[in-house]
Design an enzyme around this catalytic site. Structure first.
Site, PDB file in Angstrom:
ATOM      1  N   GLU A 204       0.914  -1.239  -0.127  1.00 21.59           N
ATOM      2  CA  GLU A 204       0.047   0.199  -0.085  1.00 21.59           C
ATOM      3  C   GLU A 204       0.881   1.031   0.173  1.00 21.59           C
ATOM      4  OE1 GLU A 204      -3.660   2.429   2.314  1.00 21.59           O
ATOM      5  OE2 GLU A 204      -3.436  -0.024   2.498  1.00 21.59           O
TER       6      GLU A 204
ATOM      7  N   ASP B 265      -2.261  12.358  -2.912  1.00 21.65           N
ATOM      8  CA  ASP B 265      -2.586  13.788  -3.103  1.00 21.65           C
ATOM      9  C   ASP B 265      -2.760  14.026  -4.669  1.00 21.65           C
ATOM     10  OD1 ASP B 265      -1.945  16.621  -3.593  1.00 21.65           O
ATOM     11  OD2 ASP B 265      -0.692  16.326  -1.710  1.00 21.65           O
TER      12      ASP B 265
ATOM     13  N   ASP C   4     -11.125  10.526  -5.082  1.00 21.69           N
ATOM     14  CA  ASP C   4     -12.519  11.536  -5.140  1.00 21.69           C
ATOM     15  C   ASP C   4     -12.256  12.574  -5.939  1.00 21.69           C
ATOM     16  OD1 ASP C   4     -12.420  13.865  -2.648  1.00 21.69           O
ATOM     17  OD2 ASP C   4     -10.948  12.033  -2.728  1.00 21.69           O
TER      18      ASP C   4
ATOM     19  N   ASP D 142      10.538   7.103  -0.533  1.00 19.57           N
ATOM     20  CA  ASP D 142       9.851   7.378  -1.719  1.00 19.57           C
ATOM     21  C   ASP D 142       9.535   5.792  -2.214  1.00 19.57           C
ATOM     22  OD1 ASP D 142       9.627   7.708  -4.651  1.00 19.57           O
ATOM     23  OD2 ASP D 142      10.971   9.232  -4.457  1.00 19.57           O
TER      24      ASP D 142
ATOM     25  N   GLU E 100       5.194   5.459   3.578  1.00 20.86           N
ATOM     26  CA  GLU E 100       4.201   6.431   4.110  1.00 20.86           C
ATOM     27  C   GLU E 100       5.583   7.146   4.378  1.00 20.86           C
ATOM     28  OE1 GLU E 100       2.671   9.452   4.285  1.00 20.86           O
ATOM     29  OE2 GLU E 100       1.135   7.872   4.123  1.00 20.86           O
TER      30      GLU E 100
ATOM     31  N   LYS F  73      -2.856  21.562  -9.400  1.00 18.61           N
ATOM     32  CA  LYS F  73      -2.154  22.455 -10.157  1.00 18.61           C
ATOM     33  C   LYS F  73      -1.251  21.916 -11.410  1.00 18.61           C
ATOM     34  CE  LYS F  73      -2.220  25.994  -6.605  1.00 18.61           C
ATOM     35  NZ  LYS F  73      -1.028  27.064  -5.929  1.00 18.61           N
TER      36      LYS F  73
END
Length: 236
Positions: free
Chosen positions: A67, A141, A177, A119, A92, A145
């Protein structure tokens, strides 16, 4: 995956794919978990790549899953408890997320999770070929932009890296989402000769797959009226 944690004030050299490495101040017990429990569970990718990813775990494992950016760790911990003979690697770089999963591991005495605080691209490069049965990327994330799109995890190079470490018929699962990032992911995976999208009808991506554990961020998104897509891709 991790909750949104972009930090525009940090230098690029301090960023990984998922933004800030530390947010809220850790409680004392969380600091102790980072200092004493994490070293026993952390992967050292400076060492030699194992011949088989199952060697990472103490007990015999039937398969290994990854994950990427597990955030608060709700999904990762639930999956590890549900599939005791599967080894789970959680990646993470965000320290607060690492502290949260360590607390869950301690309370539930979970023994089939290993952690990497860095990473994900470096981890994928270190793992042996065709070693994973599944990779999950949940609420990443979105880097909305345009100038930041290169920081999104889903890129041609990372798709190729995932294809290398997934077994034939293994899966890459993506939950998001943000419509733009879902479209981005579908577009990039459609150009890959290594994956096929498994959806056959609308509900196959509008509804979570059976047994899915909703994350705290996922519940927040639903309360705020944002609908997630649940995308599954099979490694050919």
């Amino acid at each position: 995956m991790s909750e949104r944690k972009s930090d525009p004030d940090r230098d690029d050299s301090e960023r990984a794919f998922f933004g800030r490495r530390k947010g809220h101040k850790l409680r004392q017990h969380q600091v102790e978990l980072i200092g004493h429990l994490l070293p026993h569970l952390a992967l050292d990718i400076d060492g030699e790549t194992p011949a088989d990813a199952s060697e990472i775990f103490d007990a015999a494992t039937e398969d290994v899953r990854l994950e990427i950016g597990f955030g608060g760790g709700e999904h990762l911990a639930a999956e590890a408890r549900s599939f005791a003979t599967t080894g789970f690697i959680g990646c993470e770089p965000y320290v607060n997320g690492m502290a949260k999963i360590l607390a869950q591991i301690e309370v539930a005495n979970i023994g089939n999770i290993r952690l990497f605080a860095g990473d994900a691209a470096e981890l994928l490069a270190w793992l042996p070929k065709a070693s994973l049965s599944r990779i999950d990327l949940i609420h990443p994330d979105p880097w909305p932009k345009r100038r930041h799109w290169k920081r999104r995890f889903v890129q041609d190079r990372t798709i190729a890296a995932m294809a290398r470490v997934l077994k034939p018929n293994g899966e890459f699962r993506f939950v998001c989402d943000i419509d733009d990032y879902c479209a981005w992911t579908l577009s990039h995976l459609a150009h890959s000769q290594d994956f096929v999208w498994l959806a056959e009808r609308a509900d196959d991506f509008r509804q979570p797959w059976p047994g899915y554990t909703m994350t705290r961020y996922g519940r927040k998104a639903a309360r705020e009226g944002r609908k997630a897509a649940y995308l599954r891709f099979k490694r050919l």
